[in-house]
Design a protein around this motif. Structure first.
Motif, short mmCIF file in Angstrom:
data_model
loop_
_atom_site.label_atom_id
_atom_site.label_comp_id
_atom_site.label_asym_id
_atom_site.label_seq_id
_atom_site.Cartn_x
_atom_site.Cartn_y
_atom_site.Cartn_z
N UNK A 129 0.86 -1.18 0.00
CA UNK A 129 0.00 0.00 0.00
C UNK A 129 0.89 1.24 0.00
N UNK A 130 0.57 2.20 -0.89
CA UNK A 130 1.30 3.46 -0.93
C UNK A 130 0.42 4.57 -0.39
N UNK A 131 0.99 5.76 -0.28
CA UNK A 131 0.23 6.91 0.21
C UNK A 131 -0.96 7.23 -0.70
N UNK A 132 -0.89 6.82 -1.96
CA UNK A 132 -2.01 7.06 -2.88
C UNK A 132 -3.14 6.07 -2.68
N UNK A 133 -2.87 4.94 -2.08
CA UNK A 133 -3.88 3.91 -1.89
C UNK A 133 -3.89 3.53 -0.41
N UNK A 134 -4.88 4.09 0.31
CA UNK A 134 -4.95 3.85 1.74
C UNK A 134 -6.36 3.41 2.12
N UNK A 135 -6.45 2.73 3.24
CA UNK A 135 -7.73 2.24 3.72
C UNK A 135 -7.89 0.77 3.41
N UNK A 136 -8.98 0.19 3.88
CA UNK A 136 -9.20 -1.25 3.71
C UNK A 136 -9.22 -1.68 2.24
N UNK A 137 -8.51 -2.75 1.96
CA UNK A 137 -8.43 -3.28 0.61
C UNK A 137 -9.82 -3.57 0.04
N UNK A 138 -10.70 -4.12 0.84
CA UNK A 138 -12.05 -4.44 0.39
C UNK A 138 -12.77 -3.19 -0.13
N UNK A 139 -12.62 -2.07 0.57
CA UNK A 139 -13.24 -0.82 0.13
C UNK A 139 -12.58 -0.30 -1.14
N UNK A 140 -11.27 -0.38 -1.22
CA UNK A 140 -10.56 0.10 -2.41
C UNK A 140 -10.94 -0.72 -3.65
N UNK A 141 -11.12 -2.01 -3.49
CA UNK A 141 -11.55 -2.84 -4.62
C UNK A 141 -12.98 -2.47 -5.02
N UNK A 142 -13.84 -2.26 -4.05
CA UNK A 142 -15.23 -1.90 -4.36
C UNK A 142 -15.29 -0.55 -5.10
N UNK A 143 -14.47 0.40 -4.69
CA UNK A 143 -14.42 1.70 -5.37
C UNK A 143 -13.89 1.54 -6.79
N UNK A 144 -12.87 0.73 -6.93
CA UNK A 144 -12.32 0.47 -8.27
C UNK A 144 -13.40 -0.16 -9.17
N UNK A 145 -14.21 -1.03 -8.61
CA UNK A 145 -15.29 -1.64 -9.39
C UNK A 145 -16.34 -0.62 -9.81
N UNK A 146 -16.57 0.41 -8.99
CA UNK A 146 -17.46 1.49 -9.39
C UNK A 146 -16.86 2.23 -10.59
N UNK A 147 -15.56 2.54 -10.51
CA UNK A 147 -14.90 3.21 -11.63
C UNK A 147 -14.98 2.38 -12.90
N UNK A 148 -14.73 1.10 -12.78
CA UNK A 148 -14.76 0.22 -13.94
C UNK A 148 -16.18 0.05 -14.49
#
Length: 140
Positions: free
Chosen positions: A1-20
């Protein structure tokens, strides 16, 4: 995890799925899917285009998008997240986009590279777009 990607992985994947899903909806001109990704009290900042400005409220945001899409029948829209910072039920997101389309009227190929600076919120367990701010990086 870098400073650009923070917080729970599950939430980050869910957000990425919204973008996709957003990109998929644009490419297929799926208004129902596209609309489902926004909260009711959303804002879409298109100030880069002064004639559009900032559009507020889901109905107005969807109407603007739905009215524009018929003018771009051969649009290809790709997205790549550059930042997802989750803090509880709110996230700051930066997404880079690449578009290729035929310019209405001239039918010339146009290419755009742009950035969305977004705020996502988690409502009833689902991540949704609350605000998007659009800026062109390069366009031909």
């Amino acid at each position: 995890m870098t400073a650009n990607f923070t917080g729970p992985l599950e939430d980050r994947i869910a957000i990425r799925e919204v973008l996709e899903s957003y990109a998929d909806a644009v490419n297929r001109v799926d208004e129902a899917l596209w609309a489902s990704l926004w909260v009711e009290d959303c804002h879409w900042d298109l100030s880069h285009y002064p004639e559009l400005g900032i559009v507020s409220g889901k109905d107005a945001v969807v109407a603007l998008w739905a009215g524009a899409m018929p003018h771009y029948p051969k649009l290809s829209f790709m997205v790549m997240p550059g930042m997802i910072r989750v803090d509880g039920d709110r996230a700051e997101v930066r997404a880079y986009i690449s578009e290729i389309y035929e310019e209405p009227g001239t039918l010339k190929d146009k290419r755009a590279r742009a950035c969305y600076n977004d705020v996502f919120v988690k409502r009833d367990g689902q991540w949704l777009i609350q605000s998007r701010s659009f800026t062109i990086i390069h366009q031909t």
